[in-house]
Structures are given as C-alpha cells and as structure tokens.
Scaffold this active site. Structure first.
Site, PDB file in Angstrom:
ATOM      1  N   HIS A 155       0.972  -1.191  -0.008  1.00  0.00           N
ATOM      2  CA  HIS A 155      -0.175  -0.021  -0.089  1.00  0.00           C
ATOM      3  C   HIS A 155       0.958   1.419   0.142  1.00  0.00           C
ATOM      4  O   HIS A 155       0.946   2.083   0.885  1.00  0.00           O
ATOM      5  CB  HIS A 155      -0.913  -0.148   1.369  1.00  0.00           C
ATOM      6  CG  HIS A 155      -1.997   1.026   1.454  1.00  0.00           C
ATOM      7  ND1 HIS A 155      -1.753   2.242   1.382  1.00  0.00           N
ATOM      8  CD2 HIS A 155      -3.193   0.606   1.611  1.00  0.00           C
ATOM      9  CE1 HIS A 155      -3.131   2.787   1.088  1.00  0.00           C
ATOM     10  NE2 HIS A 155      -3.878   1.932   1.578  1.00  0.00           N
ATOM     11  N   GLU A 260      -0.967   1.450  -5.088  1.00  0.00           N
ATOM     12  CA  GLU A 260      -0.762   0.136  -4.551  1.00  0.00           C
ATOM     13  C   GLU A 260      -0.803  -1.088  -5.516  1.00  0.00           C
ATOM     14  O   GLU A 260      -1.601  -1.338  -6.076  1.00  0.00           O
ATOM     15  CB  GLU A 260      -1.848  -0.048  -3.355  1.00  0.00           C
ATOM     16  CG  GLU A 260      -2.083   1.251  -2.713  1.00  0.00           C
ATOM     17  CD  GLU A 260      -3.421   1.075  -1.818  1.00  0.00           C
ATOM     18  OE1 GLU A 260      -3.710   0.139  -1.573  1.00  0.00           O
ATOM     19  OE2 GLU A 260      -4.216   1.994  -1.558  1.00  0.00           O
TER      20      GLU A 260
HETATM   21  O1  LIG Z   1      -7.262   4.019   6.631  1.00  0.00           O
HETATM   22  P1  LIG Z   1      -6.708   2.692   6.012  1.00  0.00           P
HETATM   23  O2  LIG Z   1      -7.395   1.673   7.044  1.00  0.00           O
HETATM   24  O3  LIG Z   1      -5.361   2.579   6.498  1.00  0.00           O
HETATM   25  O4  LIG Z   1      -7.084   2.648   4.678  1.00  0.00           O
HETATM   26  C1  LIG Z   1      -6.604   3.516   3.810  1.00  0.00           C
HETATM   27  C2  LIG Z   1      -7.053   3.180   2.322  1.00  0.00           C
HETATM   28  O5  LIG Z   1      -6.664   1.986   1.783  1.00  0.00           O
HETATM   29  C3  LIG Z   1      -6.971   1.684   0.615  1.00  0.00           C
HETATM   30  O6  LIG Z   1      -6.340   2.537  -0.542  1.00  0.00           O
HETATM   31  C4  LIG Z   1      -8.484   1.833   0.284  1.00  0.00           C
HETATM   32  O7  LIG Z   1      -8.708   1.573  -0.980  1.00  0.00           O
HETATM   33  C5  LIG Z   1      -9.054   3.084   0.902  1.00  0.00           C
HETATM   34  O8  LIG Z   1     -10.571   3.007   0.724  1.00  0.00           O
HETATM   35  C6  LIG Z   1      -8.477   3.119   2.254  1.00  0.00           C
HETATM   36  O9  LIG Z   1      -9.350   4.341   2.600  1.00  0.00           O
END
Ligand SMILES: O=P(O)(O)OC[C@H]1O[C@H](O)[C@H](O)[C@@H](O)[C@@H]1O
Length: 285
Positions: A155, A260
C-alpha cells in the site's frame, strides 16, 4: 564482500536502515514489515509518512508501504486491511553488498492470528535498494494442511509536492472498481489527473505505471512495475475524508498519492505447501 547491517531504532521502534554503496537508502521497521523511507541515489525521499502517525506496537503506521494481508480494506471479517501491518516481523537477514543493500523479514502465524484467521502461513518480505531502484517482494507460503484464500497489497504512499502537479500514466483501457461511486468503470484516457477523494481498484494491470510530477520546481518520473499482483489501487482521500483521518494533518491529502500493488478482485488460493510471490519494482527515471 557483503557486510551485515545492524538493527537500529526509528521513532522508538526496531528498524533496519539499508544503505547501498552508491548512496541509495531505504528504511524498514520490524513493526509491520513497514518500509518507511526510500531515497534513490542522488534523489530525495519518495515516500510520504504522516507527521501525525502513531509509531506504536499493534497500530498501523500512516505512510510508507504498509503490507496488507490477508484481507483488503473491510472486504471480510478481519480488522481493516488484515493484521500483517500491525504485527512484529522477524529479521531474517540484512546486508550491504557491493552495489546494493538487502533485507529479508518474516511473519508467521501465531496464537493471535490463528484466533481470527485459522491458517498456518509464512510471509517473507524482501527488499533490495540500489541506484535509482527499490524492489519490494512479498512471498506467502501455506504451511498448513488446508487450502486458504487471501488478498494482499503493498500500500505505497508516494510523496508528492502537490496533488495538482501529479498524474498517473499507464491505466488507459483498464476496468476498475470505483469505490467512491460504488460502480465498475473503464479508464478511457491515458492520463489520470488525480483529484481528491479517489479510490479505485484497477484490474489486470500488466504494464508499468508512471507517476509523473510536473510543477514549477518539480519534474519527476517514477516507474512502478508489478509482478504477481493482478490489481493496482489508486487512492487519495481528498479534503473531507482526510479531515476525518485522525493520523493525517488536514491539508496533507495534497502531499501523497497511494498507488498500491494489490490482489483484491480474485483472492489468491494456496493449497497446502503452495507459495505465491508478488513484486513491486520502483525506479526513479
Ligand atoms: O485508513 P486505512 O485503513 O489505512 O485505509 C486507507 C485506504 O486504503 C486503501 O487505499 C483503500 O482503497 C481505501 O478505501 C482506504 O481508505
């Protein structure tokens, strides 16, 4: 001749700082197997890490490269994005070579993971930094007797000077899940000019992507190449959702773009004893 790299500390947590003889460096925390920093030779920091991030055991870090496993987002019964990003990983090896620096970290199942996900697994995260490139490889082996399915992602939070100066190339023609509109769409144009509140899962990403930045003081071309991962997520929370994130300053959504390497749409099935490997190769052009 290779030289072992000793463990150091970063924000109070165990870390390995990889330094290649050519000046390239990268830092990885044992907490989460979390890559925090990458500075290519002659370049500047490529990853965003939030100044408000918690650096605490059991909590994910906001920024760098969280390892998402075995569940993506809230697509299942586990904690968001699974448990790998909040667990302590073990250091297998870290060394400086003649023209690079390498580290391998490992995460295996324990009583706590088996409580929520009843499978025996071994994850190995391998990093290699050299010159203008960083390679991140994630491998998973099924160490149990039963098959299991998992989703995964590297990510990556790329630091950008300003969202208005950033674009992504290489997505034209691909189908994607637009998580904001909750609808499946197709990317028509070659250049994606990210605006705030963008949350997309592009499918069947086979060609390298290019993160471009073009501003008065910036000119950057970062190539992002995936192997073994089927999907690519492009995420930026935008002003409103960023303000709701406790661990990111309100205006900082302009300072990062997540691209990602992921496998989400068709989770990976491993039979007993089988392995999977995925790679994200980053090169500053
Ligand atoms: O806040 P987190 O749990 O780290 O997630 C952060 C982000 O991760 C990914 O990119 C998903 O597609 C998003 O929908 C999410 O908001």
């Amino acid at each position: 001749m290779s030289k072992p790299i000793p463990l150091s500390r970063h924000q109070g947590l165990d870390a390995i700082k990889l330094e290649s003889p050519d000046g390239a460096s990268a830092t990885v925390l044992l907490h989460g197997g979390h890559v925090l920093s990458w500075v290519p030779a002659g370049g500047v920091e490529q990853f965003y890490v939030s100044p408000d991030s918690a650096f605490a055991l059991g909590q994910p870090v906001r920024g760098g490269v969280p390892v998402i496993f075995p569940q993506f987002s809230a697509r299942g019964p586990l904690q968001r994005h699974g448990f790998a990003r909040s667990k302590p990983w073990q250091l297998v090896m870290a060394e400086q070579g003649a023209d690079d620096a390498l580290a391998v970290l490992r995460l295996t199942d324990d009583a706590a993971t088996r409580m929520v996900w009843p499978h025996a697994f071994e994850l190995e995260l391998s990093l290699r930094v050299s010159g203008r490139s960083l390679q991140i490889e994630l491998a998973c082996e099924n160490k149990g007797e039963q098959a299991f399915d998992f989703s995964t992602a590297l990510h990556s939070y790329f630091a950008i000077n300003d969202l208005d100066e950033a674009s992504v190339q290489g997505l034209a023609g691909l189908h994607y899940w637009d998580a904001v509109a909750a609808v499946e769409k197709q990317q028509r144009v070659e250049l994606l000019l990210p605006t705030g509140d963008l949350d997309r899962i592009y499918h069947q990403v086979k060609e390298p992507l290019l993160l471009r930045e073009q501003g008065i003081s910036t000119e950057r071309r970062l190539q992002i190449q995936h192997q073994g991962f089927d999907d690519a997520v492009v995420w930026n929370p935008g002003a409103e959702k960023c303000a709701a994130l406790a661990d990111v300053p309100d205006a900082d959504y302009r300072k990062f773009l997540c691209i990602e390497a992921a496998t989400i749409e068709h989770p990976i099935r491993l039979q007993a004893g089988e392995s999977w490997v995925g790679r994200q190769d980053l090169t500053l052009l």
